[in-house]
Write a protein that holds these residues in place. Structure first.
Motif, PDB file in Angstrom:
ATOM      1  N   PRO A 101      82.849  92.434  25.632  1.00  7.69           N
ATOM      2  CA  PRO A 101      82.719  92.182  26.994  1.00  7.69           C
ATOM      3  C   PRO A 101      83.706  92.625  27.818  1.00  7.69           C
ATOM      4  O   PRO A 101      85.203  92.358  27.348  1.00  7.69           O
ATOM      5  CB  PRO A 101      82.136  90.695  27.254  1.00  7.69           C
ATOM      6  CG  PRO A 101      82.914  89.998  26.157  1.00  7.69           C
ATOM      7  CD  PRO A 101      83.217  90.693  24.843  1.00  7.69           C
ATOM      8  N   TYR A 102      83.445  92.988  28.995  1.00 12.58           N
ATOM      9  CA  TYR A 102      84.834  93.221  30.056  1.00 12.58           C
ATOM     10  C   TYR A 102      85.596  91.961  30.073  1.00 12.58           C
ATOM     11  O   TYR A 102      85.247  90.783  30.299  1.00 12.58           O
ATOM     12  CB  TYR A 102      84.197  93.533  31.430  1.00 12.58           C
ATOM     13  CG  TYR A 102      85.376  93.533  32.569  1.00 12.58           C
ATOM     14  CD1 TYR A 102      86.157  94.736  32.688  1.00 12.58           C
ATOM     15  CD2 TYR A 102      85.602  92.638  33.373  1.00 12.58           C
ATOM     16  CE1 TYR A 102      87.088  95.026  33.544  1.00 12.58           C
ATOM     17  CE2 TYR A 102      86.731  92.438  34.058  1.00 12.58           C
ATOM     18  CZ  TYR A 102      87.401  93.797  34.371  1.00 12.58           C
ATOM     19  OH  TYR A 102      88.313  93.891  35.321  1.00 12.58           O
ATOM     20  N   SER A 103      87.001  92.254  30.328  1.00 14.20           N
ATOM     21  CA  SER A 103      87.996  91.053  30.464  1.00 14.20           C
ATOM     22  C   SER A 103      89.181  91.668  31.130  1.00 14.20           C
ATOM     23  O   SER A 103      89.738  92.460  30.738  1.00 14.20           O
ATOM     24  CB  SER A 103      88.380  90.419  28.999  1.00 14.20           C
ATOM     25  OG  SER A 103      89.602  89.870  29.121  1.00 14.20           O
ATOM     26  N   THR A 140      85.890  91.651  37.497  1.00 10.48           N
ATOM     27  CA  THR A 140      85.537  92.833  38.295  1.00 10.48           C
ATOM     28  C   THR A 140      85.935  94.040  38.026  1.00 10.48           C
ATOM     29  O   THR A 140      85.182  94.972  37.523  1.00 10.48           O
ATOM     30  CB  THR A 140      84.788  92.562  39.727  1.00 10.48           C
ATOM     31  OG1 THR A 140      84.423  91.333  39.994  1.00 10.48           O
ATOM     32  CG2 THR A 140      84.204  93.830  40.104  1.00 10.48           C
ATOM     33  N   SER A 141      87.270  93.992  38.253  1.00 12.93           N
ATOM     34  CA  SER A 141      87.864  95.343  37.865  1.00 12.93           C
ATOM     35  C   SER A 141      88.931  95.229  38.018  1.00 12.93           C
ATOM     36  O   SER A 141      89.799  94.491  38.627  1.00 12.93           O
ATOM     37  CB  SER A 141      87.456  96.561  38.938  1.00 12.93           C
ATOM     38  OG  SER A 141      87.671  96.101  40.355  1.00 12.93           O
ATOM     39  N   ASP A 191      83.832  96.284  35.221  1.00 13.20           N
ATOM     40  CA  ASP A 191      83.054  95.865  34.285  1.00 13.20           C
ATOM     41  C   ASP A 191      81.628  96.468  34.652  1.00 13.20           C
ATOM     42  O   ASP A 191      80.677  96.252  35.829  1.00 13.20           O
ATOM     43  CB  ASP A 191      82.620  94.286  34.722  1.00 13.20           C
ATOM     44  CG  ASP A 191      81.673  93.519  34.004  1.00 13.20           C
ATOM     45  OD1 ASP A 191      80.831  94.220  33.273  1.00 13.20           O
ATOM     46  OD2 ASP A 191      81.675  92.324  33.983  1.00 13.20           O
TER      47      ASP A 191
END
Length: 270
Positions: free
Chosen positions: A98-100, A128-129, A147
């Protein structure tokens, strides 16, 4: 080139040359992107292609969108000398990760060391970014990652995105088919960059091929491309794949959307 996880398939020379010749005819001074569901830097012949573009289109902005896997300090310098204006690097996590924020920050720092460029972090929206830039004397370098489960597109219904908000279908106008001309590596043209040209599922969305028409201008003005632009200019319901698209770039405010719809009513509906 084609899918970076599949075989290396480059754009045929005659297609590339035709596009370049057409753009030179009008002294094109807009922006030319190397992008579209591929890894442009996987094939080192891109350096020579950029030299040719810079020679024949001296006022064109040349931009490359890459995930940075193949970038080194020497490769970056070759691109700069050849005439690239912008390298935009997206830091993708592994497919099963997942995004981190921490993962992206770490990856950008490692990239900075590899390409020997100082990095400045310019934006962090927690969870988020992340966005950053690198200082280079000849060209602009941007590094970023969002993300995509929060801000991504479903890519014409070919990618799964779990949007956190309800979405019942698009009515908002879209300018992408008006301001972008998207050519896949096989020479097929699609209305916008959200539609991947080489997927069999998207074949019905193509507006023609460069090889078939022999002119990018004829392709832009053909009946199929014009029909796409007529439909997306209105504030009415859209057909797929536009119906399920949430992309609002370039952003259209309510006043501009109203003006577009009025033009649609005047020139299309009537």
């Amino acid at each position: 080139t084609g899918d970076r996880l599949g075989p290396m398939v480059g754009m045929k020379e005659d297609i590339f040359e035709l596009i370049l010749e057409n753009l030179a005819e009008i002294s094109f001074n807009g922006e030319l992107f190397f992008s579209h569901y591929c890894e442009p830097l996987a094939d080192r012949t891109i350096v020579e292609k950029i030299r040719r573009i810079r020679h024949r289109l001296p006022n064109t902005k040349i931009s490359i969108f890459t995930n940075g896997d193949y970038l080194t300090a020497d490769y970056l310098e070759e691109l700069a000398v050849a005439g690239v204006d912008l390298v935009a690097i997206s830091i993708h996590p592994a497919a099963d990760e997942p995004y981190s924020d921490l993962g992206v920050l770490t990856a950008i720092s490692k990239l900075s060391v590899r390409v020997r460029q100082a990095v400045r972090f310019t934006e962090l929206r927690p969870g988020t970014s992340v966005a950053a830039s690198m200082d280079h004397p000849r060209m602009q370098i941007k590094v970023f990652q969002d993300d995509y489960q929060k801000s991504g597109s479903n890519r014409a219904n070919t990618a799964r995105v779990d949007w956190p908000v309800s979405f019942s279908g698009r009515n908002h106008p879209c300018l992408q088919p008006f301001i972008y001309f998207v050519v896949g590596y096989l020479g097929d043209v699609v209305p916008c960059c959200q539609i991947r040209a080489d997927l069999p599922a998207n074949k019905s969305y193509t507006t023609g091929s460069v090889a078939e028409y022999g002119s990018i201008f004829e392709l832009y003005a053909n009946h199929t491309a014009a029909a796409w632009r007529r439909e997306v200019a209105s504030t009415g319901a859209k057909r797929e794949p536009c119906h399920s698209c949430i992309v609002l770039f370039p952003y259209i405010g309510s006043e501009q959307a109203g003006s577009l719809h009025q033009a649609w009513q005047q020139h299309v509906q009537q």
